[in-house]
Design an enzyme around this catalytic site. Structure first.
Site, PDB file in Angstrom:
ATOM      1  N   TYR A 108       0.855  -1.180   0.000  1.00 56.88           N
ATOM      2  CA  TYR A 108       0.000   0.000   0.000  1.00 56.88           C
ATOM      3  C   TYR A 108       0.889   1.227   0.000  1.00 56.88           C
ATOM      4  O   TYR A 108       1.657   1.445   0.940  1.00 56.88           O
ATOM      5  CB  TYR A 108      -0.943   0.008   1.204  1.00 56.88           C
ATOM      6  N   HIS A 158      -4.473   5.311  -2.857  1.00 55.35           N
ATOM      7  CA  HIS A 158      -5.648   6.169  -2.975  1.00 55.35           C
ATOM      8  C   HIS A 158      -5.208   7.515  -3.538  1.00 55.35           C
ATOM      9  O   HIS A 158      -4.145   8.026  -3.170  1.00 55.35           O
ATOM     10  CB  HIS A 158      -6.306   6.397  -1.610  1.00 55.35           C
TER      11      HIS A 158
END
Length: 172
Positions: free
Chosen positions: A80, A121
């Site tokens: 991530y 994101h």
């Protein structure tokens, strides 16, 4: 014709450590609209992420950061990408692209655990960032509504790139 992109020798990386965490804090305070928690800073100096939490240098000057965490679910490891940013004065020189490629190459070479994908994101108002990641093989895989609590817009695109191991093994 001159090329404004740096030669590979001008961009270098160093793992985030307790000795340089102050530099990371300072860069993050300038680069991001949010204040990161003490847990964030404690997590990015852990040995299991030293390859994935890096200070980015240009001509030996710290100009950016990239920080990731490894997430394992159902025997699949994903990276991530929490942060990747370069100071405004150093943008458009290929530093972000070289940094992202360094991260992709490092993830592909990582064996324990084997990284299957990198995801992140991007705030829906940040089309430039979305296009940057798409140029590097990331694809939009979803929308996370109300991802951001303290900044608007609150929604974020979820972008992901699958990782192929570099050792020629398919993991079987």
């Amino acid at each position: 014709m001159s090329d404004s992109r740096p030669s590979p020798s001008r961009v270098s990386f160093a793992s985030v450590t307790p000795n340089n965490i102050g530099t990371v804090r300072k860069l993050n305070s300038v680069l991001f609209p949010i204040k990161y928690s003490e847990k964030f800073y404690n997590d990015i100096v852990q040995p299991n992420v030293e390859d994935f939490c890096q200070l980015i240098y240009y001509n030996d000057v710290p100009v950016g950061t990239m920080c990731c965490r490894i997430e394992v679910k159902d025997d699949q490891a994903k990276l991530y990408l929490m942060t990747l940013a370069v100071l405004a004065a150093y943008r458009s020189r290929g530093i972000g692209s070289e940094s992202l490629q360094h991260l992709i190459d490092t993830a592909a070479a990582h064996a324990k655990p084997k990284i299957n994908a990198i995801y992140l994101h991007v705030q829906v108002s940040n089309g430039d960032a979305k296009r940057f990641y798409e140029r590097h093989g990331f694809k939009e895989v979803g929308l996370y509504e109300n991802y951001y609590k303290k900044i608007t817009p609150h929604d974020a695109w979820i972008l992901q790139r699958d990782i192929e191991p570099t050792n020629g093994s398919d993991g079987k």
